[in-house]
Write an enzyme that holds these catalytic residues in place. Structure first.
Site, PDB file in Angstrom:
ATOM      1  CD  GLU A   1      -3.029   5.520   6.532  1.00  0.00           C
ATOM      2  OE1 GLU A   1      -2.702   5.605   5.306  1.00  0.00           O
ATOM      3  OE2 GLU A   1      -1.918   4.996   7.181  1.00  0.00           O
TER       4      GLU A   1
ATOM      5  CE  LYS B   1      -0.239   3.473   4.838  1.00  0.00           C
ATOM      6  NZ  LYS B   1      -0.302   3.502   6.237  1.00  0.00           N
TER       7      LYS B   1
ATOM      8  N   GLY C   1       2.343   2.210  10.673  1.00  0.00           N
ATOM      9  CA  GLY C   1       3.530   3.433  10.721  1.00  0.00           C
ATOM     10  C   GLY C   1       4.306   3.634  12.014  1.00  0.00           C
TER      11      GLY C   1
ATOM     12  CG  ASN D   1      -1.541   1.392   1.433  1.00  0.00           C
ATOM     13  OD1 ASN D   1      -1.696   2.046   0.484  1.00  0.00           O
ATOM     14  ND2 ASN D   1      -2.155   1.439   2.468  1.00  0.00           N
TER      15      ASN D   1
ATOM     16  CD  GLU E   1      -3.911  -2.127   7.337  1.00  0.00           C
ATOM     17  OE1 GLU E   1      -2.599  -2.736   6.899  1.00  0.00           O
ATOM     18  OE2 GLU E   1      -4.335  -1.271   7.156  1.00  0.00           O
TER      19      GLU E   1
ATOM     20  CB  SER F   1       4.961  -2.060  11.798  1.00  0.00           C
ATOM     21  OG  SER F   1       4.291  -0.496  12.093  1.00  0.00           O
TER      22      SER F   1
ATOM     23  CG  HIS G   1      -5.661   2.070   5.000  1.00  0.00           C
ATOM     24  ND1 HIS G   1      -5.482   3.147   5.973  1.00  0.00           N
ATOM     25  CD2 HIS G   1      -4.850   1.220   4.836  1.00  0.00           C
ATOM     26  CE1 HIS G   1      -4.168   2.640   6.326  1.00  0.00           C
ATOM     27  NE2 HIS G   1      -3.767   1.741   5.723  1.00  0.00           N
TER      28      HIS G   1
HETATM   29  P1  PGA Z   1       2.728   0.206   7.440  1.00  0.00           P
HETATM   30  O1  PGA Z   1       1.240   0.480   7.022  1.00  0.00           O
HETATM   31  O2  PGA Z   1       3.249  -1.113   7.122  1.00  0.00           O
HETATM   32  O3  PGA Z   1       3.663   1.303   7.182  1.00  0.00           O
HETATM   33  O4  PGA Z   1       2.396  -0.004   9.124  1.00  0.00           O
HETATM   34  C1  PGA Z   1       0.329  -0.544   6.698  1.00  0.00           C
HETATM   35  C2  PGA Z   1      -0.948  -0.157   6.171  1.00  0.00           C
HETATM   36  O5  PGA Z   1      -1.465   1.149   6.524  1.00  0.00           O
HETATM   37  O6  PGA Z   1      -1.592  -0.650   5.215  1.00  0.00           O
END
Ligand code: PGA
Length: 250
Positions: free
Chosen positions: A96, A11, A172, A9, A166, A212, A94
């Site tokens: 976010e 982003k 992140g 992803n 998640e 992560s 997601h």
């Molecule tokens: P990350 O993000 O691997 O940077 O923690 C995962 C995601 O938001 O899909």
């Protein structure tokens, strides 16, 4: 045996020239894998990514979509539009988007239905906040998000849904759920699907872990009984690192 799906992803990262370079590099490193390799790229990279991924085992996904086909929805992209340019996957709900763009369980459900209708493979995200986990509400939150997301789907549609567990506190942050906790949460999601659609359907649903994931923890997570691969953010921005995650079982 369920297949492992490993999806990057990106982003809001990567310009078209960076996407092209990335795919040309990644392609050589993942060509022998049995795992499904997906890159969910920004809209502006889709065209270039699909052209460059042609003839490779890399599939291209988007990160969002609208549930209507056409209409006065300035700035939005429909599932049909994604499909028309060769997109195969789409991330829905997601955290976010839920947090910053008012995505709700209801819009997630509408988008999921539409994605399945047009033949996109949806990757639906669910996950609890740190506060919810500390209050002992994690199971309730993730099973309720799952139930609402798949509400009204036929059994043969549910089998095509990919769910990404998640935990928001792990996205992140560099903090990963322990492999046992992640597997347990994934099992609870599967259990909810068993409740509604029965064991046979639930056994076919791909459920990923995200938060992560990196090359140093991918193997232990993806080898757990119920975790069917991962949704990878930060670590999907570097081809060598992402290739190591895809090749975790090599
Ligand atoms: P990350 O993000 O691997 O940077 O923690 C995962 C995601 O938001 O899909």
């Amino acid at each position: 045996m369920r297949r492992k799906v490993i999806a990057g992803n990106w982003k809001m990262n990567m310009l078209p020239n960076e996407a092209i370079e990335f795919i040309q590099n990644l392609e050589k490193q993942v060509k022998d894998t049995q795992n499904e390799v997906v890159l969910c790229v920004p809209y502006t990279d889709i065209f270039y990514s699909i052209l460059n991924a042609q003839g490779t085992n890399i599939k291209i996904g988007a990160q969002n979509m609208h549930w209507e086909t056409t209409g006065a929805y300035t700035g939005e992209i429909s599932a049909e539009m994604l499909k028309s340019v060769g997109v195969e996957y789409v991330i829905i709900g997601h955290s976010e988007r839920r947090q910053y763009f008012a995505e709700t369980d209801e819009t997630v459900n509408k988008k999921l239905k539409k994605a399945l209708e047009v033949g996109l493979n949806p990757i639906v995200c669910v996950g609890e906040t740190l506060e919810q986990r500390e209050n002992g509400e994690a199971t309730k939150v993730i099973t309720s998000q799952t139930e609402k997301a798949i509400s009204g789907l036929e059994a043969n549609q549910v089998e095509k849904v990919i769910i990404a567990y998640e935990p928001i506190w792990a996205i992140g942050t560099g903090k990963t759920a322990t492999k046992e906790d992640a597997n347990e949460a994934v099992k609870q999601i599967r259990e909810k699907i068993v409740e509604i659609y029965g064991q046979n359907v639930a056994e076919r649903v791909i459920i990923q872990y995200g938060g992560s994931v990196k090359s140093t923890n991918a193997k232990e997570l993806f080898e757990m009984s119920d975790i069917d691969g991962g949704l990878v953010g930060g670590a999907s921005l570097k081809p060598d690192e992402f290739a190591k995650i895809v090749n975790y079982n090599k």
